[in-house]
Design a protein around this motif. Sequence first.
Motif, short mmCIF file in Angstrom:
data_model
loop_
_atom_site.label_atom_id
_atom_site.label_comp_id
_atom_site.label_asym_id
_atom_site.label_seq_id
_atom_site.Cartn_x
_atom_site.Cartn_y
_atom_site.Cartn_z
N LYS A 179 0.74 -1.24 -0.06
CA LYS A 179 -0.06 -0.10 -0.12
C LYS A 179 0.76 1.27 0.12
O LYS A 179 0.48 2.25 -0.27
CB LYS A 179 -0.84 0.01 1.11
N HIS A 180 2.08 1.04 0.27
CA HIS A 180 2.81 2.36 0.44
C HIS A 180 4.53 1.75 -0.10
O HIS A 180 5.08 1.19 0.35
CB HIS A 180 3.11 2.80 1.76
N VAL A 255 8.97 4.77 5.45
CA VAL A 255 7.51 5.53 5.21
C VAL A 255 8.09 6.89 4.54
O VAL A 255 7.35 7.44 3.92
CB VAL A 255 6.63 5.64 6.33
N VAL A 274 1.82 6.43 6.85
CA VAL A 274 1.51 5.13 6.93
C VAL A 274 0.02 4.93 7.41
O VAL A 274 -0.63 4.01 6.59
CB VAL A 274 2.39 4.29 7.75
N SER A 277 -2.12 5.55 4.54
CA SER A 277 -1.85 4.42 3.22
C SER A 277 -2.62 3.25 3.66
O SER A 277 -3.19 2.51 2.73
CB SER A 277 -0.32 3.99 3.14
#
Length: 470
Positions: A179-180, A255, A274, A277
């Motif tokens: 997702k990140h 991050v 985070v 995300s």
Amino acid sequence: MEKKKIGLWSLVFMNVSAMFGIRWIAKSTASSFGLGLGAIPMWVLFTFIFFVPGALICAELASTYQRDGGLYEWVKEAYGEKYGFLVSWLNWTAKIFWYTSFLTFLCVNVSYTIGNPALADNKIFVFVTSIIVFWVLSYIATKGMSFAKIFTNAGALGSTIPAAFLIGLSFLAVFVLGKHESASTYTVATLTPQMNMDSFVAISAVMFGLAGAETTANFITEIDKPEKNFPKAIIISAVIIAVLYVLGSVAITMVLPPEELTASKGVLDALAAVSVSLGIPSWFVQIVAFGIAFSVLGAIILYIASPIKMLFGSVKEGIFSKKFTELNEHNIPVKAVTLQAIIVSVILCITTFLPSVDAIYNVLVTMTALTALFPYVLLFAAYIRLRKDRPNEVRPYVISKNTNTCIAVARLVLVVTIVGIVLSAAPVMPTLAENIVYELQMIGGAVLVIASGIIIWNRFEKKQKASNVK
């Protein structure tokens, strides 16, 4: 009714509260005032050449000399009352600057907790909050560690749980769920610290982040079975702290890139990023900020009581006025705690005039890193002497049964400490004129602290000689 002793796990929590500071993760990895990705191998390196051997030395000394006083008692055993006083003096004066930097970090987390991060840049908010908090915690510290351990135990969780969240969520978002995208690339080249003046100063800050193993030894008489529990607690704490620093530094740089990290707000900024995300609501960061703020409270209480008890409660009678050395029913010199609170309040007033909160935080941390490492020179030198001069002394816990091995370990960590002191005074300002002022502040301040301690001792000796003549 006998007062309840501090058990193994309470002692572990106290050690973690004293030694682990989540703020050092952002401080060390921020490009503006740290090592960037180079902080990751530095945490590993200094864990093995400074933190672990230093902690084991403290464990051996605490189990051998089971008297309140910690650093004071150990150095006094090796070099006599004068140097016992000097190490107590250096330890206390270093903490005077440490309080103010830590209070600044506390205020940053309070501002996030109440959902108003902008307050973190408001110098008046930081000043007023710091003053109120320090006076309240000073009062709590006068009630003794058997009572204050409630705050230090909770404080340890308030620091380790947010660090675990940072590590867990970062790895989940980047590696598991994708997702990140990772904000950093980890190669030998990127992980190698740049050898410049800023990096040298940052390395000394890493060492300061790993210091503090001696703190709980000031309360050795309040610990249950100290000859067994103190060494165990030190070793367990060392493992927990080393893992959190290393993995935390990896997580925060996954991050956010080091260029976007700030020393005082980096951890919360990374958690906020985070969380977005992963679709976690913003209130999560507020809860984490509250936990970090609470961990700061626990650590401050411990550091208010420990150095002041060592200096005013353990050193020879007559060095300070009796009103400052008089102990209450909890063995804490209350009037000395009050004097300390007044001095910290004055320093907070002065630092309010610096240009920004982050500038205040960075200057105070740097000053603290320089002065705070001096006591360790005396500590490790004292250990070497005691090992040489008293090879047959009963030691319930030992680093090694071989005396030469113990001395070699102590020599290594002594050299590392001296190098850290030299590095912390590296010139980092852009111009020659600014560097001259900076060095005068850093080195001149340290010389002033040492000289003032020697003057206080010499005055005491003169008074002693005069009274003996009479």
